[in-house]
Write a protein that holds these residues in place. Structure first.
Motif, PDB file in Angstrom:
ATOM      1  N   TRP A  39       0.836  -1.190   0.000  1.00 46.62           N
ATOM      2  CA  TRP A  39       0.000   0.000   0.000  1.00 46.62           C
ATOM      3  C   TRP A  39       0.880   1.253   0.000  1.00 46.62           C
TER       4      TRP A  39
ATOM      5  N   TYR B  30     -11.480  -2.621   8.868  1.00 45.34           N
ATOM      6  CA  TYR B  30     -10.489  -3.123   7.907  1.00 45.34           C
ATOM      7  C   TYR B  30      -9.396  -2.094   7.644  1.00 45.34           C
TER       8      TYR B  30
ATOM      9  N   TYR C 197     -14.823 -12.191   6.434  1.00 47.97           N
ATOM     10  CA  TYR C 197     -13.832 -11.670   7.374  1.00 47.97           C
ATOM     11  C   TYR C 197     -12.415 -11.884   6.860  1.00 47.97           C
TER      12      TYR C 197
ATOM     13  N   LEU D 162     -11.669  -9.366   4.330  1.00 46.98           N
ATOM     14  CA  LEU D 162     -11.418  -8.069   4.977  1.00 46.98           C
ATOM     15  C   LEU D 162     -10.014  -8.030   5.586  1.00 46.98           C
ATOM     16  N   LEU D 163      -9.583  -9.166   6.124  1.00 47.13           N
ATOM     17  CA  LEU D 163      -8.235  -9.199   6.703  1.00 47.13           C
ATOM     18  C   LEU D 163      -7.174  -8.973   5.619  1.00 47.13           C
ATOM     19  N   MET D 164      -7.471  -9.430   4.411  1.00 44.96           N
ATOM     20  CA  MET D 164      -6.545  -9.148   3.310  1.00 44.96           C
ATOM     21  C   MET D 164      -6.546  -7.650   3.006  1.00 44.96           C
ATOM     22  N   CYS D 165      -7.731  -7.034   3.044  1.00 48.32           N
ATOM     23  CA  CYS D 165      -7.812  -5.575   2.890  1.00 48.32           C
ATOM     24  C   CYS D 165      -7.032  -4.854   3.986  1.00 48.32           C
ATOM     25  N   SER D 166      -6.909  -5.520   5.133  1.00 52.18           N
ATOM     26  CA  SER D 166      -6.201  -4.922   6.272  1.00 52.18           C
ATOM     27  C   SER D 166      -4.698  -5.138   6.204  1.00 52.18           C
ATOM     28  N   GLY D 167      -4.240  -5.879   5.202  1.00 53.95           N
ATOM     29  CA  GLY D 167      -2.801  -6.084   5.095  1.00 53.95           C
ATOM     30  C   GLY D 167      -2.264  -7.225   5.934  1.00 53.95           C
ATOM     31  N   VAL D 168      -3.141  -8.137   6.370  1.00 52.97           N
ATOM     32  CA  VAL D 168      -2.656  -9.282   7.165  1.00 52.97           C
ATOM     33  C   VAL D 168      -1.786 -10.199   6.302  1.00 52.97           C
ATOM     34  N   ASP D 169      -2.011 -10.160   4.988  1.00 51.65           N
ATOM     35  CA  ASP D 169      -1.129 -10.819   4.018  1.00 51.65           C
ATOM     36  C   ASP D 169      -1.316 -12.343   3.949  1.00 51.65           C
TER      37      ASP D 169
END
Lengths: 596, 596
Positions: free
Chosen positions: A31, A137, B208, B211-218
């Motif tokens: 990002w 998120y 969920y 969404l965690l991928m959207c959060s950058g959890v990778d």
């Protein structure tokens, strides 16, 4: 327009690059943290889970089309970049791990564009929690929450590894279980196949893990989701996670031993903190007497002193009345606070009223040795001096007293002690003080229910030497129960369980259950006990609370990916939502209009 | 009367003792497996999780009181025994690991007495499953179920360890989520704080984890409990467990790679079986054409052959009508089954009718080369010979044909192929044949709903080359979806996800959603996609099914500690149960009497 990543393969995470990679061609994806144009240069900070790397386009070196594309990037765009790692031409940035290097791009793809987020993606957000939770998120992209998620994952991994090595088996127990009216309120799940019947979501896997001991599983572990439909306090969630265990053929010391070694390993590997073993043990009685709490914070002193003997003949009616009613008078010495303004003392008085105290009596010893006190006039000089001596009062100290039933005195002064420690900044988040609290009362009297209720649960083993009182004086019986307390927080608790049906029967009677009531609720466990049951004991940790303390956070919401707010709703998904009529019909249910 | 274990500490589990311990004094604890008196000797087999050890009391050597106590022991009593390990004086027992040794006791305590269990605690119980499930705590004592629990625990431990090493973070997602009408039926949980509103228990953590991928959890992993309120088939449970994962910045090959290495490690460490990598891949089209199934069992041949071209001009109306209706005629060759009695063929015909086939046409080639056939009279000799040749028919073979729409032909012959393999005992439980099925159709037509529905779920990415057909010919679009199949069972599946809002919009339109409907159900995901979303993909395994196959069991109930029966009830706890009025009032619900 989103570009495809086809043909590209990430070679490194951003934060994994270092001077070692200088000269290499790498592919990173992440990002855009920020993007700025400066004198023909475009600097783009690219962020992923591992950290941030600076990407630099320079007029003359970089292709014009690429510079233009780089200049068009906005915060939170998702990009893939192929480029060469180089030492920074500009100043080294000590604040980030990759501060010595930068990436000179040869290819840039915009995998996803982004609107401007409603709050900046940065450490220690000052944005209101409601906004952060609605856009969770995005909130989870912030470095502090990323660290929390990582730590929680690490704790779960280490926990399972440790207990597996210690011979524990992970066994999954049902979520759709039997609802029982004892204890907190269950979440119910209506059955469609059996309309009018309900499952209960588990408050803990207690009964199942005891059955597993009856099955010879010997050592059980589960990181188990649990549910309680209670009115939420600041640090409660309708669903929470327990590290849940049970062991056969053990007594208190065995459970404590395997858990002390666990905590030592956990704190060493996650925090590089050495826990000294054995961890201190303290009886419940001592904890209440000294700290007014069964979860004492041992990072500071300010202990309670029982001055009942000293004041029993004084002329202060508040004190003597409390003693005549079977209560006590206790105090704490706030060292050096003798100069506290009267207004502040009044605030403390208001504070303890939340804990049932009718007031707070004080003695402020001035630097010159004279005394200001709310009750000096009811005492002789000798009585006052004796009281001050009992409290180790010195010039400059503030002595605070509560007089009431023991429970009220403990609760008030225990809470006051913590409140003062906060105000005086005595609490060091980098210090970890553990203590085992043992020998809890088996039962406590519930005014509301007009009967004894179990302090832990109805399967807790009484101490052998107190068993004789279970019928004649149930309140006197201590339990083979133990809590592990860290910095004033109960992080776990458990007990040796009753495994003899005659003792279990006495326990149910002490709780006011008829045999029929006991059987209708726990019949399958009582049945199981008839076929050969091993002595067993267990313990459960509150995972969220434990990680919260390890991560030095103030709320368990900060260590839960998708938490709920106080009214048990989720601001992001808007759950719970009304069900449609067809669903309710299938369940044989009707929503009743609320009577106001 | 239960004796206490106080003062004793177990030194070994029973099965851990061996000749190495001869001469040592040990303390063991466990259940009496059996007890027998023989000529002044008392033999007691003591069992725990690890195995069985023989304890021997002998007149003259052992104290009389101890002999008497030992003689009083009955099956399933729980005992603690202190004694010396000795080589067996009698014959060595090769059947148990501790068969060379025995324990000569110096102390025996009865920790718990036991009634006679309702069925014997032994391998491969013949007791009815209903009885075993009612007394599940006893059933779980049996060695086969103990092995299953251990294997499941081992699989979970290895799984988490592997994925942690591969950089996956374990993140817990909510159980109390938002209910969505798409897909299977949700279990609902009524809210007390918001009467008339409901949470849904998750069918999977799909939204969920995206969404965690959207959060950058990778990279995310969770061993997650999931729920589906469906009518239960033999191998379904209302709650089941998924090994659930999601990865960012990846395409199909990355997901397949990390999972192939996982399966290799898992099967090597748990079963000592080597999985050859890479695992074979097969498109959905090829799997259907060759095996009539998207989860083909590759342990045997008997593949389908499309004979539409061969029979298109024959006189058999069943064949030609199917072709005229856009269907096909396909057959399988049951080698060497030409002598199958007509009655058995009739049974196979009845069998395929369950899969929608109207019948089964057959050609039985006799050993002398003549042909018995249900449709020979409609064909010329040349046509029949051409058909036999197309099927590679030889003397002694049985050729079986279905003619209908493709779906019916595939389903019928696919099932028939497995049924024949069972009857002919072609399935080797010790062989593990994996295959990836790829390029699934994105959508399938639902007659019931009169619209396309998602074959996987609405977030599955179409293949790039087919994207052009999503509006004009949605049924033609293939998906970036993949299933991992083991011995004819789908053990896992997943897909690359849509991460572009324009494609997601087209997908919702193809599913017949209006923008409003899509937004009311998945709005928070669509919102999240506006703030920079990485390309991502995932996969989920059915843990119970996987362990069932690894443990060579026939039912997932045998690898679940406390399973439910077909009507979703628990025979042990009797859940679900009627709720009391107060609970329902708090939830604002009323049970409606069922209209018959």
């Amino acid at each position: 327009m989103a570009e495809s990543m086809q043909g590209l393969k990430r070679t490194h995470r951003c934060g994994e690059l270092s001077a070692v990679n200088v000269g290499e061609t790498v592919t990173i994806m992440g990002w855009v943290q920020k993007n700025r144009n400066k004198g023909g240069l475009v600097f783009t900070d690219v962020r992923d889970r591992s950290g941030i790397i600076q990407v630099v386009c320079e007029e003359g070196t970089t292709e014009p089309a690429l510079i233009e594309k780089a200049a068009s990037l906005r915060s939170e765009y998702v990009v893939a970049i192929v480029g060469k790692v180089a030492r920074r031409s500009g100043a080294v940035n000590d604040k980030i791990a990759t501060g010595e290097i930068e990436v000179i791009p040869s290819e840039l793809r915009i995998l996803s564009e982004a609107m401007t987020p409603p709050f900046p993606i940065e450490e220690n957000s000052k944005t209101k929690e409601e906004i952060r939770l609605k856009y969770r998120y995005l909130d989870l992209r912030r470095p502090d929450l990323q660290r929390n998620l990582k730590m929680k994952s690490q704790v779960m991994t280490l926990t399972r590894q440790y207990f597996a090595e210690e011979g524990f088996l992970e066994v999954e127990t049902p979520m759709l279980g039997k609802t029982t009216p004892e204890g907190a309120r269950d979440y119910l799940v209506p059955s469609r196949v059996h309309p009018g019947s309900f499952y209960g979501l588990p408050q803990s896997p207690q009964l199942y893990k005891q059955l597993l001991m009856c099955s010879g599983v010997d050592r059980y572990i589960q990181i188990a989701r649990c549910f309680r439909d209670e009115d939420l306090r600041a640090d409660r969630q309708p669903e929470f996670t327990q590290i849940d265990m049970e062991l056969s053929f053990v007594d208190v010391d065995d459970v404590i031993d395997v858990n002390e070694r666990y905590l030592k390993k956990l704190f060493r590997e996650v925090l590089d903190v050495e826990v000294q073993l054995p961890i201190q043990r303290m009886t419940w009685q001592e904890a209440m007497d000294r700290f007014g709490s069964d979860k004492p914070d041992l990072r500071f002193g300010m202990e309670l002193t029982d001055v009942s003997e000293v004041v029993k003949d004084c002329g202060f009616g508040v004190f003597t009345a409390a003693l005549e009613n079977g209560g006590s008078v206790r105090g704490i010495n706030a060292k050096g606070q003798g100069g506290m303004p009267r207004k502040k003392i009044d605030k403390l008085t208001a504070f303890v009223k939340d804990y049932g105290a009718k007031g707070l009596a004080y003695v402020a010893i001035q630097e010159d040795g004279t005394v200001k006190s709310s009750f000096a006039k009811f005492m002789t000089e000798e009585q006052m001096q004796a009281l001050i001596a009992a409290m180790n009062g010195e010039a400059g100290d503030l002595l605070l007293f509560a007089a009431d039933k023991n429970k009220v005195v403990w609760d008030s002064l225990g809470a006051l002690r913590i409140e003062l420690a906060k105000q005086l900044e005595l609490l060091d988040k980098n210090e970890y003080r553990f203590v085992w609290i043992t020998e809890f009362p088996l039962l406590e009297w519930s005014e509301e229910q007009n009967r004894f209720v179990a302090m832990h649960h109805p399967f807790t083993m009484p101490m052998e030497e107190d068993l004789q009182y279970i019928e004649s004086d149930p309140g006197r019986v201590r339990a083979k129960a133990y809590d592990i307390v860290l910095n004033g927080n109960e992080i776990g608790g458990g007990s040796v369980r009753i495994f003899q049906d005659d003792i279990q029967e006495k326990m149910f009677h002490a709780l006011g259950f008829t045999d029929e009531q006991a059987y209708s609720q726990f019949g399958f466990l009582l049945d199981a006990f008839k076929y050969g049951v091993p002595p067993h004991a267990g313990l459960a940790y509150g995972l969220d609370r434990l990680v919260m303390l390890m991560a030095k956070q103030d709320s368990i919401r900060d260590v839960i990916a998708f938490p709920k707010i106080k009214d048990a709703s989720c601001l992001m998904t808007e759950a719970p939502t009304p069900a449609d009529t067809k669903q309710l019909e299938e369940l044989g249910l009707e929503v009743v209009t609320e009577e106001k």
